[in-house]
Design a protein around this motif. Structure first.
Motif, PDB file in Angstrom:
ATOM      1  N   ILE A   1       0.841  -1.189   0.000  1.00  0.00           N
ATOM      2  CA  ILE A   1       0.000   0.000   0.000  1.00  0.00           C
ATOM      3  C   ILE A   1       0.875   1.238   0.000  1.00  0.00           C
ATOM      4  O   ILE A   1       1.643   1.458   0.932  1.00  0.00           O
ATOM      5  N   PHE A   2       0.759   2.036  -1.045  1.00  0.00           N
ATOM      6  CA  PHE A   2       1.509   3.285  -1.109  1.00  0.00           C
ATOM      7  C   PHE A   2       0.641   4.445  -0.671  1.00  0.00           C
ATOM      8  O   PHE A   2       1.029   5.248   0.162  1.00  0.00           O
ATOM      9  N   SER A   3      -0.533   4.539  -1.245  1.00  0.00           N
ATOM     10  CA  SER A   3      -1.427   5.637  -0.887  1.00  0.00           C
ATOM     11  C   SER A   3      -2.866   5.224  -1.165  1.00  0.00           C
ATOM     12  O   SER A   3      -3.208   4.905  -2.298  1.00  0.00           O
ATOM     13  N   ILE A   4      -3.675   5.223  -0.148  1.00  0.00           N
ATOM     14  CA  ILE A   4      -5.090   4.903  -0.297  1.00  0.00           C
ATOM     15  C   ILE A   4      -5.869   6.198  -0.435  1.00  0.00           C
ATOM     16  O   ILE A   4      -5.696   7.114   0.368  1.00  0.00           O
ATOM     17  N   ASN A   5      -6.704   6.256  -1.439  1.00  0.00           N
ATOM     18  CA  ASN A   5      -7.585   7.421  -1.625  1.00  0.00           C
ATOM     19  C   ASN A   5      -8.922   7.135  -0.960  1.00  0.00           C
ATOM     20  O   ASN A   5      -9.021   7.065   0.256  1.00  0.00           O
TER      21      ASN A   5
ATOM     22  N   THR B   1      -6.605   3.487  -4.881  1.00  0.00           N
ATOM     23  CA  THR B   1      -5.255   3.874  -4.479  1.00  0.00           C
ATOM     24  C   THR B   1      -4.600   4.796  -5.499  1.00  0.00           C
ATOM     25  O   THR B   1      -5.103   4.990  -6.606  1.00  0.00           O
ATOM     26  N   THR B   2      -3.460   5.341  -5.110  1.00  0.00           N
ATOM     27  CA  THR B   2      -2.562   6.045  -6.013  1.00  0.00           C
ATOM     28  C   THR B   2      -1.267   5.264  -6.064  1.00  0.00           C
ATOM     29  O   THR B   2      -0.693   5.008  -5.002  1.00  0.00           O
ATOM     30  N   PRO B   3      -0.770   4.854  -7.230  1.00  0.00           N
ATOM     31  CA  PRO B   3      -1.334   5.016  -8.573  1.00  0.00           C
ATOM     32  C   PRO B   3      -2.750   4.464  -8.664  1.00  0.00           C
ATOM     33  O   PRO B   3      -3.121   3.591  -7.890  1.00  0.00           O
ATOM     34  N   ILE B   4      -3.512   4.992  -9.613  1.00  0.00           N
ATOM     35  CA  ILE B   4      -4.932   4.675  -9.673  1.00  0.00           C
ATOM     36  C   ILE B   4      -5.174   3.186  -9.864  1.00  0.00           C
ATOM     37  O   ILE B   4      -4.739   2.580 -10.842  1.00  0.00           O
ATOM     38  N   ALA B   5      -5.844   2.598  -8.921  1.00  0.00           N
ATOM     39  CA  ALA B   5      -6.267   1.204  -8.979  1.00  0.00           C
ATOM     40  C   ALA B   5      -7.456   1.018  -8.045  1.00  0.00           C
ATOM     41  O   ALA B   5      -7.615   1.791  -7.095  1.00  0.00           O
TER      42      ALA B   5
END
Length: 116
Positions: A28-32, A99-103
């Motif tokens: 997990i890098f970044s959760i939107n 997430t970012t990158p978009i997924a």
């Protein structure tokens, strides 16, 4: 790969409460946004509630005032407190994470059954 895992579903009588939890694991890098969707038999999957990384919430009209979504950014978890449950809330509830990158990642779902 991010894997959301739901817990907390079950059988409850109308008017009762349940709390669903979803924990995201993996790289997990970044959760939107984090959210809950549901799908009843014979119906399309629909948004129940969503919360952004900044805490902005969005609810389906059918659950406003009864359900509350919350998240813990440090733990990568999102909860759904469901009160005053109705038989029409019966469905499989899915956790969705973007997430970012978009997924977009979906959990496997947890069954919620509300008896009348």
């Amino acid at each position: 790969q991010v894997q959301p895992v739901e817990s907390g579903g079950g059988l409850v009588q109308a008017g009762g409460s349940l709390r669903l939890s979803c924990a995201a694991s993996g790289r997990i890098f970044s959760i939107n946004a984090m959210g809950w969707y549901r799908q009843a038999p014979g119906k399309q999957r629909e948004l129940v509630a969503q919360i952004t990384s900044g805490g902005i919430t969005n609810y389906a009209d059918s659950v406003k005032g009864r359900f509350t979504i919350s998240r813990d950014n440090a733990k990568n978890t999102v909860d759904l407190q469901m009160n005053s449950l109705k038989p029409e809330d019966t469905a499989v509830y899915y956790c969705r994470i973007t997430t970012t990158p978009i997924a977009v990642y979906w959990g496997r779902g947890t069954q919620v059954t509300v008896s009348s």
